[in-house]
Design an enzyme around this catalytic site. Structure first.
Site, PDB file in Angstrom:
ATOM      1  N   GLU A   1      19.641  44.975  80.114  1.00 42.78           N
ATOM      2  CA  GLU A   1      21.053  44.728  79.674  1.00 42.78           C
ATOM      3  C   GLU A   1      21.457  43.662  78.884  1.00 42.78           C
ATOM      4  OE1 GLU A   1      25.529  45.874  81.474  1.00 42.78           O
ATOM      5  OE2 GLU A   1      23.514  46.247  82.724  1.00 42.78           O
ATOM      6  N   ASP A   2      21.091  42.603  79.479  1.00 42.82           N
ATOM      7  CA  ASP A   2      21.871  41.276  79.126  1.00 42.82           C
ATOM      8  C   ASP A   2      21.067  40.328  78.613  1.00 42.82           C
ATOM      9  OD1 ASP A   2      24.184  42.130  80.542  1.00 42.82           O
ATOM     10  OD2 ASP A   2      23.791  41.120  82.396  1.00 42.82           O
TER      11      ASP A   2
ATOM     12  N   ASP B   1      44.228  52.384 120.365  1.00 43.64           N
ATOM     13  CA  ASP B   1      44.181  52.871 121.800  1.00 43.64           C
ATOM     14  C   ASP B   1      42.909  53.725 122.114  1.00 43.64           C
ATOM     15  OD1 ASP B   1      45.144  53.056 124.268  1.00 43.64           O
ATOM     16  OD2 ASP B   1      46.496  54.755 123.910  1.00 43.64           O
TER      17      ASP B   1
END
Length: 726
Positions: free
Chosen positions: A95-96, A278
């Site tokens: 992708e990069d 609780d």
């Protein structure tokens, strides 16, 4: 074993190592369970990734390669194999960076290249908006998951590290990524049984989306009152003593709720922080399944169980493979005690889900089961994505299936099916098989006959009744809740709508051409092809469908196909000519391209007109409808229509009934309508005083004669003052 750092820093292709300590820690973890040659393979992946990302930085200013290495570190904690770790380090290079898929396949094998490709986003393809791009990227990722489950493990680890380092992003990006994490990735982690991932993703997403709420709840958790801590310690000691007395070797852990789970419970159940907190929670881990039930008996003898709050997920596991015994007990301090009891292997699967398969090499039934269930779920998603009309529709369907609450149902043969909460008989039918769903007419639930819209509850046995002639109808979309059923119904209806649209569009175009003394057969093929090309239509069927759906005017198309090529102006006499053309006969069964106006509720036998509404097709009105004068202002959208001789089905009609205000009057009117073989869709009081009342009924009739019979029967009632059609 030597560390990665010295080898990498001496590589001529790399700048100085950007993260030596991080890489050294990763290699140390890998040395504990991978052979040296596989560690060397991961080292080569790091060398390629660091070179490819050289000069790139993250928003935080760190070298970009620190992110893939961190992702690999998360996966190393899961004990993942070398192929997965290599793919994790290289998951952003396609992708990069300029690195090609072929280079990865050549250096590390096709399996690694396939994993990297499956994780890669689709940002190089142009989409209409960010939402569609994200949906298509998600669709691709799920398809890759179906081929290899390791894709989603890399993606979840990638998302987890991004969420851990989200503070460096801009506020808008933080909120968008956090919302996507809570809506998609945390539920996927839960669906795959990876509770540890799910919990951290949820808390990080909650912190990014609502920082103030997260901070307040976290502070309250940390500053629990001394009394609560003492009570929890005493209960833990009592349970441990009881289990030891029973001779059970065990591991006992006190559970503290996460900030997000507390917030969710406060929101959904409208409780205060103190009410949610609780509850004391404990997990008991023992050696075998039989010891689980032994431990259950021990804690039940110590504290009384709360009725109807025991769940056996060992005998009937959750859809993600989760197994455990859950029980809620009364404590001597007035607060309930939640206890989960499971084996070591079940505990591993509960925390790691499908990832336990790689970490726990001596996997038994539970881990294999988690893998099998995950593959079955993904196979169902593949069917869904093939039938979905768009990536956004597919994503909506997946979101529905990611809801954690489920019901567990039995087939007549004893097979177990899990469905989302509020699932109906119809959802069950489609879960069995698409053909069963398409032809379903009713069902037997616990041997009692029920309609398709009946909501199911865990433990019921369901048998579907089918008929060859039965087909889905649009109302089914209001009944189903599962993504698989919704996709199947939509696919069937779209197919029918397209066929009906072509047929109706053909009739409309024929009538428009007849008004111009022409016909489709006489239109020169070259002219027709040119018209289709000019309007970017692939074929004649697409044009006919556009006409039926009201996106194109039949008379405009007829004029364009009939005139000479150099004619440019529309014929002003065209609407009148079309209006005088022979009427199109409709049966009412033209699904998706013919609808009936709610303002006048036309039924067979009424004088009707059609009005073309863009995207909806023909909307049918009665000629006496009060809206017709307004519609006459757009004569180009008129469609001359009439009822065909053969009309079947039920049509909605409205009645205004004026009655004496007496006890039981509504029941009398309803009985009279039922005696006339008409169903009541809705009834409401419009006016009411001491003497008189006015009721509006929405009923189903077959034609005007049927409606007249209903009115006649109602009018005969002594309590009825007047009846009129709305």
């Amino acid at each position: 074993m030597s560390h990665l750092t010295p080898v990498l820093t001496t590589s001529p292709t790399l700048a100085p190592d950007p993260c030596p300590e991080q890489v050294a820690q990763l290699e140390q973890r890998l040395a504990g369970y991978l052979p040296p040659e596989q560690v060397a393979q991961v080292r080569r992946a790091y060398r390629l990734g660091a070179a490819a990302h050289d000069g790139q930085t993250r928003k935080s200013g760190e070298a970009y390669i620190t992110h893939p290495v961190a992702v690999a570190g998360i996966l190393a904690d899961l004990g993942m194999d070398a192929e997965t770790l290599c793919a994790a380090i290289l998951h952003d290079v396609l992708e990069d960076t300029p690195i090609a898929r072929e280079r990865i396949a050549e250096d590390f094998g096709e399996a690694v290249a396939e994993l990297v490709d499956g994780v890669t986003k689709l940002d190089r393809i142009r989409f209409r908006d960010r939402q569609e791009a994200a949906a298509e990227s998600f669709r691709k990722m799920l398809m890759a998951m179906a081929r290899d489950l390791r894709v989603i493990l890399i993606k979840l680890a990638d998302r987890l590290h991004n969420m851990r380092t989200l503070d460096s992003m801009a506020p808008d990006a933080r909120r968008r990524i956090a919302r996507e994490t809570l809506d998609i990735y945390a539920p996927i982690a839960q669906r795959l049984g990876m509770n540890r991932f799910k919990s951290e993703l949820q808390d990080l997403g909650f912190r990014a989306l609502h920082p103030n709420r997260y901070r307040i709840i976290s502070r309250r958790i940390q500053s629990q009152p001394v009394l609560r801590r003492e009570s929890m310690a005493r209960i833990e000691a009592a349970i441990a003593q009881k289990l030891t007395h029973e001779g059970l070797t065990h591991r006992l852990v006190g559970r503290v709720k996460s900030p997000y789970s507390i917030y969710q419970k406060m929101e959904s159940e409208h409780k205060s922080f103190d009410q949610v907190m609780d509850v004391f929670g404990f997990r008991v881990v023992v050696g075998s399944v039989m010891q689980c039930y032994h431990a259950l008996g021990a804690v039940h003898s110590l504290y009384k169980p709360l009725d109807a709050r025991f769940r056996d997920f060992i005998a009937i596991p959750k859809a993600n493979g989760y197994q455990s015994l859950h029980t809620l007990l009364f404590s001597p301090f007035g607060s309930p005690i939640e206890v989960q009891i499971r084996t070591d292997e079940m505990d591993l699967v509960a925390e790691r889900g499908i990832a336990a398969h790689w970490l726990y090499k001596k996997a038994g039934v539970a881990t294999n089961s988690a893998q099998t269930r995950a593959h079955a779920w993904l196979s169902g998603l593949l069917e869904s994505q093939q039938a979905a009309g768009s990536s956004l529709e597919f994503l909506d369907n997946v979101k529905v299936d990611l809801f954690p609450d489920e019901v567990y149902l039995f087939s007549p043969k004893g097979d177990i099916l899990s469905l989302p909460r509020n699932a109906t008989v119809l959802d069950y039918a489609y879960a069995v098989h698409t053909d069963v769903g398409d032809h379903a007419v009713a069902a037997r639930v616990d041997k009692k006959l029920v309609p398709l819209r009946t909501r199911l509850q865990s433990g019921q046995t369901v048998e579907i009744i089918t008929a060859p002639s039965a087909t889905p109808n649009p109302s089914w979309l209001e009944w189903v809740v599962s993504g698989r059923a919704r996709t199947a119904v939509r696919h069937f209806l779209k197919h029918l709508q397209h066929e009906d649209a072509i047929e109706l569009g053909h009739r409309m175009l024929d009538r428009a051409l007849e008004a111009l003394d022409n016909s489709l057969d006489r239109v020169p093929p070259a002219r027709l092809e040119a018209y289709l090309a000019d309007n970017r239509l692939r074929r004649l069927e697409d044009l006919l469908s556009e006409i039926a759906l009201g996106n194109r005017m039949a008379q405009t198309v007829a004029q364009a196909l009939s005139r000479d090529a150099d004619a440019a102006d529309a014929d002003p006499a065209l609407p009148a000519a079309v209006a005088s053309a022979e009427k199109i006969l409709v049966t009412g069964a033209e699904r998706g391209v013919l609808s009936f106006a709610n303002c006048c509720h036309p039924i067979p036998g009424d004088e009707i007109m059609g009005f073309l509404s863009s995207g909806k097709g023909i909307v049918v009105h009665r000629l006496e409808c009060p809206n017709v004068p307004e519609l006459r202002k757009s004569p180009e959208r008129w469609v001359p229509i009439a009822w065909d001789r053969e009309v079947q089905g039920d049509y909605r009609a409205g009645l205004r009934v004026e009655v004496e205000n007496k006890p039981g009057v509504l029941a009398q009117v309803a009985a009279a309508i039922a005696e006339a073989h008409s169903n009541i869709d809705n009834v409401e009081y419009q006016e009411r005083d001491l003497r008189m009342a006015v009721m509006h009924f929405s009923i189903e009739v077959k034609h005007r004669k049927h409606l007249a019979d209903v009115i006649r029967r109602v009018r005969r009632l002594g309590v009825v003052v007047g009846v009129q059609r709305l």
